[in-house]
Design a protein around this motif. Structure first.
Motif, PDB file in Angstrom:
ATOM      1  N   LEU A  60      79.243  33.331 -12.803  1.00  0.00           N
ATOM      2  CA  LEU A  60      80.417  32.437 -12.903  1.00  0.00           C
ATOM      3  C   LEU A  60      80.228  31.150 -13.950  1.00  0.00           C
ATOM      4  O   LEU A  60      81.245  30.931 -14.621  1.00  0.00           O
ATOM      5  CB  LEU A  60      80.465  31.642 -11.577  1.00  0.00           C
ATOM      6  CG  LEU A  60      81.229  32.738 -10.343  1.00  0.00           C
ATOM      7  CD1 LEU A  60      81.162  31.921  -9.030  1.00  0.00           C
ATOM      8  CD2 LEU A  60      82.443  33.320 -10.649  1.00  0.00           C
ATOM      9  N   ARG A  61      79.071  30.756 -14.055  1.00  0.00           N
ATOM     10  CA  ARG A  61      78.833  29.856 -15.270  1.00  0.00           C
ATOM     11  C   ARG A  61      78.909  30.207 -16.691  1.00  0.00           C
ATOM     12  O   ARG A  61      79.746  29.752 -17.397  1.00  0.00           O
ATOM     13  CB  ARG A  61      77.547  29.258 -14.798  1.00  0.00           C
ATOM     14  CG  ARG A  61      77.006  28.081 -15.946  1.00  0.00           C
ATOM     15  CD  ARG A  61      75.695  27.376 -15.494  1.00  0.00           C
ATOM     16  NE  ARG A  61      75.768  26.938 -14.227  1.00  0.00           N
ATOM     17  CZ  ARG A  61      74.805  26.702 -13.649  1.00  0.00           C
ATOM     18  NH1 ARG A  61      73.843  27.376 -13.455  1.00  0.00           N
ATOM     19  NH2 ARG A  61      75.072  26.234 -12.225  1.00  0.00           N
ATOM     20  N   SER A  62      78.599  31.414 -16.778  1.00  0.00           N
ATOM     21  CA  SER A  62      78.609  32.303 -17.939  1.00  0.00           C
ATOM     22  C   SER A  62      80.058  32.413 -18.199  1.00  0.00           C
ATOM     23  O   SER A  62      80.746  32.445 -19.552  1.00  0.00           O
ATOM     24  CB  SER A  62      77.914  33.521 -18.170  1.00  0.00           C
ATOM     25  OG  SER A  62      78.429  34.544 -17.522  1.00  0.00           O
ATOM     26  N   GLU A  63      81.002  32.803 -16.913  1.00  0.00           N
ATOM     27  CA  GLU A  63      82.328  32.982 -17.516  1.00  0.00           C
ATOM     28  C   GLU A  63      82.937  31.830 -17.820  1.00  0.00           C
ATOM     29  O   GLU A  63      84.162  31.718 -18.447  1.00  0.00           O
ATOM     30  CB  GLU A  63      82.749  33.736 -15.999  1.00  0.00           C
ATOM     31  CG  GLU A  63      84.348  34.065 -16.247  1.00  0.00           C
ATOM     32  CD  GLU A  63      84.864  34.563 -15.000  1.00  0.00           C
ATOM     33  OE1 GLU A  63      86.231  34.551 -14.688  1.00  0.00           O
ATOM     34  OE2 GLU A  63      84.105  34.898 -13.980  1.00  0.00           O
ATOM     35  N   PHE A  64      82.570  30.800 -16.966  1.00  0.00           N
ATOM     36  CA  PHE A  64      83.247  29.391 -17.366  1.00  0.00           C
ATOM     37  C   PHE A  64      83.157  28.973 -18.661  1.00  0.00           C
ATOM     38  O   PHE A  64      83.995  28.466 -19.605  1.00  0.00           O
ATOM     39  CB  PHE A  64      82.567  28.214 -16.344  1.00  0.00           C
ATOM     40  CG  PHE A  64      82.818  26.906 -16.728  1.00  0.00           C
ATOM     41  CD1 PHE A  64      84.051  26.382 -16.507  1.00  0.00           C
ATOM     42  CD2 PHE A  64      81.895  26.101 -17.378  1.00  0.00           C
ATOM     43  CE1 PHE A  64      84.370  25.179 -16.957  1.00  0.00           C
ATOM     44  CE2 PHE A  64      82.347  24.629 -17.653  1.00  0.00           C
ATOM     45  CZ  PHE A  64      83.443  24.292 -17.390  1.00  0.00           C
ATOM     46  N   ASP A  66      82.626  30.856 -21.210  1.00  0.00           N
ATOM     47  CA  ASP A  66      83.420  31.886 -22.217  1.00  0.00           C
ATOM     48  C   ASP A  66      84.810  31.229 -22.264  1.00  0.00           C
ATOM     49  O   ASP A  66      85.625  31.226 -23.225  1.00  0.00           O
ATOM     50  CB  ASP A  66      83.305  33.253 -21.686  1.00  0.00           C
ATOM     51  CG  ASP A  66      82.133  33.985 -21.954  1.00  0.00           C
ATOM     52  OD1 ASP A  66      81.232  33.239 -22.884  1.00  0.00           O
ATOM     53  OD2 ASP A  66      81.905  34.869 -21.450  1.00  0.00           O
ATOM     54  N   ARG A  67      85.657  31.005 -20.968  1.00  0.00           N
ATOM     55  CA  ARG A  67      86.454  30.418 -20.816  1.00  0.00           C
ATOM     56  C   ARG A  67      86.820  29.205 -21.535  1.00  0.00           C
ATOM     57  O   ARG A  67      87.923  28.916 -22.046  1.00  0.00           O
ATOM     58  CB  ARG A  67      87.221  30.545 -19.445  1.00  0.00           C
ATOM     59  CG  ARG A  67      87.178  31.610 -18.563  1.00  0.00           C
ATOM     60  CD  ARG A  67      88.249  32.519 -19.323  1.00  0.00           C
ATOM     61  NE  ARG A  67      87.840  34.081 -18.640  1.00  0.00           N
ATOM     62  CZ  ARG A  67      88.905  34.771 -17.866  1.00  0.00           C
ATOM     63  NH1 ARG A  67      89.822  34.074 -17.443  1.00  0.00           N
ATOM     64  NH2 ARG A  67      88.369  35.763 -17.548  1.00  0.00           N
ATOM     65  N   ARG A  68      86.124  28.322 -21.411  1.00  0.00           N
ATOM     66  CA  ARG A  68      86.182  27.145 -22.062  1.00  0.00           C
ATOM     67  C   ARG A  68      86.239  27.219 -23.398  1.00  0.00           C
ATOM     68  O   ARG A  68      86.865  26.448 -24.384  1.00  0.00           O
ATOM     69  CB  ARG A  68      84.987  26.261 -21.541  1.00  0.00           C
ATOM     70  CG  ARG A  68      85.150  24.728 -22.136  1.00  0.00           C
ATOM     71  CD  ARG A  68      84.190  23.819 -21.525  1.00  0.00           C
ATOM     72  NE  ARG A  68      82.642  24.250 -22.061  1.00  0.00           N
ATOM     73  CZ  ARG A  68      81.815  23.587 -21.349  1.00  0.00           C
ATOM     74  NH1 ARG A  68      81.693  22.638 -20.565  1.00  0.00           N
ATOM     75  NH2 ARG A  68      80.463  24.206 -21.786  1.00  0.00           N
ATOM     76  N   SER A  69      85.465  27.935 -24.215  1.00  0.00           N
ATOM     77  CA  SER A  69      85.394  28.242 -25.588  1.00  0.00           C
ATOM     78  C   SER A  69      86.650  28.960 -26.104  1.00  0.00           C
ATOM     79  O   SER A  69      87.178  28.580 -27.131  1.00  0.00           O
ATOM     80  CB  SER A  69      84.078  28.910 -25.942  1.00  0.00           C
ATOM     81  OG  SER A  69      84.257  30.294 -25.427  1.00  0.00           O
ATOM     82  N   GLU A  70      87.176  29.879 -25.234  1.00  0.00           N
ATOM     83  CA  GLU A  70      88.473  30.510 -25.513  1.00  0.00           C
ATOM     84  C   GLU A  70      89.495  29.330 -25.463  1.00  0.00           C
ATOM     85  O   GLU A  70      90.354  29.255 -26.531  1.00  0.00           O
ATOM     86  CB  GLU A  70      88.781  31.568 -24.568  1.00  0.00           C
ATOM     87  CG  GLU A  70      88.193  32.774 -24.632  1.00  0.00           C
ATOM     88  CD  GLU A  70      88.406  33.777 -23.730  1.00  0.00           C
ATOM     89  OE1 GLU A  70      89.724  33.644 -23.368  1.00  0.00           O
ATOM     90  OE2 GLU A  70      87.632  34.733 -23.339  1.00  0.00           O
TER      91      GLU A  70
END
Length: 115
Positions: A60-64, A66-70
Protein backbone atom coordinates in the motif's frame (compact mmCIF):
# COMPACT_ATOMS: atom_id res chain seq x y z
CA UNK A 1 19.32 -49.65 41.29
CA UNK A 2 18.44 -52.32 38.73
CA UNK A 3 15.04 -52.97 40.26
CA UNK A 4 14.30 -49.18 40.31
CA UNK A 5 15.00 -48.79 36.58
CA UNK A 6 13.01 -51.93 35.73
CA UNK A 7 10.18 -50.69 37.95
CA UNK A 8 10.01 -47.44 35.98
CA UNK A 9 10.23 -49.24 32.62
CA UNK A 10 7.46 -51.66 33.62
CA UNK A 11 5.36 -48.72 34.99
CA UNK A 12 4.92 -50.30 38.43
CA UNK A 13 4.61 -46.81 39.93
CA UNK A 14 1.24 -46.54 38.13
CA UNK A 15 -0.09 -49.78 39.63
CA UNK A 16 0.99 -49.43 43.27
CA UNK A 17 -1.32 -48.48 46.12
CA UNK A 18 -0.29 -44.80 46.01
CA UNK A 19 -0.64 -44.62 42.21
CA UNK A 20 -3.44 -42.02 42.44
CA UNK A 21 -0.87 -39.33 43.25
CA UNK A 22 1.22 -40.36 40.27
CA UNK A 23 -1.81 -40.35 37.94
CA UNK A 24 -2.77 -36.86 39.09
CA UNK A 25 0.74 -35.62 38.42
CA UNK A 26 0.81 -37.25 34.97
CA UNK A 27 -2.57 -35.72 34.05
CA UNK A 28 -1.33 -32.33 35.27
CA UNK A 29 1.82 -32.60 33.12
CA UNK A 30 -0.29 -33.62 30.09
CA UNK A 31 -2.59 -30.61 30.57
CA UNK A 32 0.42 -28.29 30.83
CA UNK A 33 1.85 -29.79 27.63
CA UNK A 34 -1.46 -29.26 25.81
CA UNK A 35 -1.60 -25.63 26.98
CA UNK A 36 1.95 -25.07 25.87
CA UNK A 37 1.28 -26.52 22.42
CA UNK A 38 -1.87 -24.40 22.05
CA UNK A 39 0.00 -21.22 23.04
CA UNK A 40 2.79 -22.00 20.59
CA UNK A 41 0.22 -22.53 17.83
CA UNK A 42 -1.47 -19.17 18.59
CA UNK A 43 1.92 -17.45 18.67
CA UNK A 44 2.86 -18.83 15.25
CA UNK A 45 -0.50 -17.78 13.79
CA UNK A 46 0.03 -14.25 15.07
CA UNK A 47 3.55 -14.15 13.63
CA UNK A 48 2.22 -15.18 10.21
CA UNK A 49 -0.57 -12.59 10.45
CA UNK A 50 1.94 -9.86 11.34
CA UNK A 51 4.16 -10.82 8.40
CA UNK A 52 1.15 -10.75 6.07
CA UNK A 53 0.06 -7.33 7.35
CA UNK A 54 3.59 -5.96 7.00
CA UNK A 55 3.68 -7.07 3.37
CA UNK A 56 0.30 -5.45 2.77
CA UNK A 57 1.51 -2.20 4.35
CA UNK A 58 4.58 -2.20 2.09
CA UNK A 59 2.41 -2.77 -0.98
CA UNK A 60 0.00 0.00 0.00
CA UNK A 61 2.86 2.39 0.73
CA UNK A 62 4.43 1.76 -2.69
CA UNK A 63 1.03 2.20 -4.35
CA UNK A 64 0.59 5.50 -2.47
CA UNK A 65 3.98 6.75 -3.68
CA UNK A 66 3.12 5.75 -7.27
CA UNK A 67 -0.24 7.52 -7.14
CA UNK A 68 1.28 10.63 -5.57
CA UNK A 69 3.91 10.86 -8.31
CA UNK A 70 1.20 10.40 -10.97
CA UNK A 71 -0.83 13.19 -9.37
CA UNK A 72 2.16 15.52 -9.28
CA UNK A 73 2.80 14.80 -12.94
CA UNK A 74 -0.85 15.49 -13.82
CA UNK A 75 -0.84 18.77 -11.89
CA UNK A 76 2.15 20.16 -13.80
CA UNK A 77 1.39 23.19 -15.95
CA UNK A 78 2.88 21.59 -19.05
CA UNK A 79 0.62 18.54 -18.74
CA UNK A 80 -2.45 20.71 -18.28
CA UNK A 81 -1.44 22.89 -21.24
CA UNK A 82 -1.06 19.84 -23.47
CA UNK A 83 -4.49 18.55 -22.44
CA UNK A 84 -6.05 21.95 -23.14
CA UNK A 85 -4.40 22.20 -26.58
CA UNK A 86 -6.28 19.08 -27.59
CA UNK A 87 -9.52 20.95 -26.81
CA UNK A 88 -8.35 24.11 -28.63
CA UNK A 89 -7.92 26.06 -25.39
CA UNK A 90 -4.69 28.05 -25.32
CA UNK A 91 -2.79 29.55 -22.38
CA UNK A 92 -3.31 33.24 -21.72
CA UNK A 93 -0.66 35.70 -22.87
CA UNK A 94 -1.89 38.38 -20.47
CA UNK A 95 -0.77 37.96 -16.86
CA UNK A 96 -3.51 37.86 -14.22
CA UNK A 97 -4.50 41.02 -12.37
CA UNK A 98 -5.43 41.14 -8.73
CA UNK A 99 -8.82 42.72 -8.05
CA UNK A 100 -9.34 44.32 -4.68
CA UNK A 101 -12.82 45.16 -3.42
CA UNK A 102 -13.32 47.50 -0.51
CA UNK A 103 -16.30 47.09 1.74
CA UNK A 104 -18.70 50.00 2.35
CA UNK A 105 -18.08 49.86 6.09
CA UNK A 106 -14.38 50.48 5.63
CA UNK A 107 -15.02 53.42 3.28
CA UNK A 108 -17.40 55.09 5.72
CA UNK A 109 -15.01 54.47 8.61
CA UNK A 110 -12.12 56.10 6.79
CA UNK A 111 -14.32 59.03 5.68
CA UNK A 112 -15.26 59.73 9.32
CA UNK A 113 -11.63 59.67 10.40
CA UNK A 114 -10.48 62.10 7.69
CA UNK A 115 -13.36 64.55 8.16
Amino acid sequence: MKSGVFGILKARFLLNDDAVKNWRFIVFIILLAILMIANTQRYEQKVFEIAKLNNEVKELRSEFVDRRSELMKLKMESTISNKMLEKQIFPSTVPPVKIEVEKEEEKSFFKRIWQ
